[in-house]
Design an enzyme around this catalytic site. Structure first.
Site, PDB file in Angstrom:
ATOM      1  CB  CYS A  69      -0.985  -0.033   1.175  1.00  0.00           C
ATOM      2  SG  CYS A  69      -2.404   1.077   0.962  1.00  0.00           S
ATOM      3  CG  HIS A 118      -3.358  -3.610   3.464  1.00  0.00           C
ATOM      4  ND1 HIS A 118      -2.349  -2.982   4.153  1.00  0.00           N
ATOM      5  CD2 HIS A 118      -4.038  -2.628   2.809  1.00  0.00           C
ATOM      6  CE1 HIS A 118      -2.408  -1.672   3.943  1.00  0.00           C
ATOM      7  NE2 HIS A 118      -3.419  -1.431   3.121  1.00  0.00           N
ATOM      8  CD  GLU A 174      -0.683  -5.609   5.869  1.00  0.00           C
ATOM      9  OE1 GLU A 174      -1.049  -4.418   5.993  1.00  0.00           O
ATOM     10  OE2 GLU A 174      -0.487  -6.146   4.750  1.00  0.00           O
TER      11      GLU A 174
END
Length: 223
Positions: free
Chosen positions: A86, A200, A202
């Site tokens: 990002c 994302h 994560e």
């Protein structure tokens, strides 16, 4: 594997990123933007998401000049692996470590939702645990995720397998999310050791949070 996670004023995904890699069994270390060197033994540098320096001027445009980025560039030039997520993707493009640029979303609004992605190329250290053509469910959260690159450079990237991910529907067909050229969601450099994506992974490490597809994405760096 030892992973360095960078921190800038305004970064807000560093702890999620740290959690994700530690969940996979890796040692992590948070690195402040004013550092001029990376710790010994680092195998992967992650530039996480957020709003570095408040996204003033342009997303990632100030962070590219941070002292730590000189060390990151040298690390990559020596073959070290770097992942930008990002805002980290924006920083890497601003720093010239990845081709292209990230512009405002075509609807001029911040987008935050789970989004399906199609794996375009898995012949790289990032996505080698995923299947080519596989559809992944990964959250997105950005206002400046509209990837742009000129047609000639895009053709070169296509030929070299540098387009990694595209926004798609559940069947893997391209879909318009933010206006990105050919629905691009993630790319790598020519030597395939620097990677960037707007989604994302994560945030996709637990079924209870909506998806664990991020696990295999990040596991690719273990090979």
């Amino acid at each position: 594997m030892k992973v360095a996670v960078l921190r800038f004023p305004g970064t807000n995904c560093e702890f999620d990123t740290q959690y994700a890699f530690e969940k996979l069994g890796h040692e992590t270390e948070l690195i402040w933007h004013e550092e001029t060197t990376l710790p010994e033994g680092i195998e992967l540098v992650v530039v996480p998401g957020g709003f570095s320096y408040g996204d003033y001027l342009r997303s990632g445009s100030i962070a590219r000049f941070a002292p730590v980025m000189k060390a990151v560039k040298a690390f990559a030039e020596n073959g070290g692996k770097v992942l930008g997520i990002c805002n980290g993707f924006q920083i890497l493009t601003e720093a010239g470590m990845l081709p292209g640029a990230l512009k405002r979303n075509n609807n001029l609004h911040f987008i935050s939702k789970h989004q399906t992605l199609c794996v375009v190329n898995n012949d790289n250290a990032f996505l080698n645990k995923c299947e080519k053509g596989e559809v992944l469910n990964i959250p997105i959260a950005h206002a400046d995720g509209n990837y742009y690159i000129d047609e000639e450079s895009l053709a070169q990237m296509e030929a070299n397998g540098q387009i990694l991910l595209r926004y798609s529907d559940a069947e893997g067909n391209r879909t318009v999310v933010n206006g990105s050229v050919t629905s691009i969601a993630g790319v790598c450099n020519e030597t395939k050791n620097v990677f960037g994506l707007m989604p994302h992974p994560e945030r996709a490490m637990e079924v209870i949070l909506g998806s664990e597809d991020g696990i295999r994405m990040l596991q690719g760096f273990e090979a």
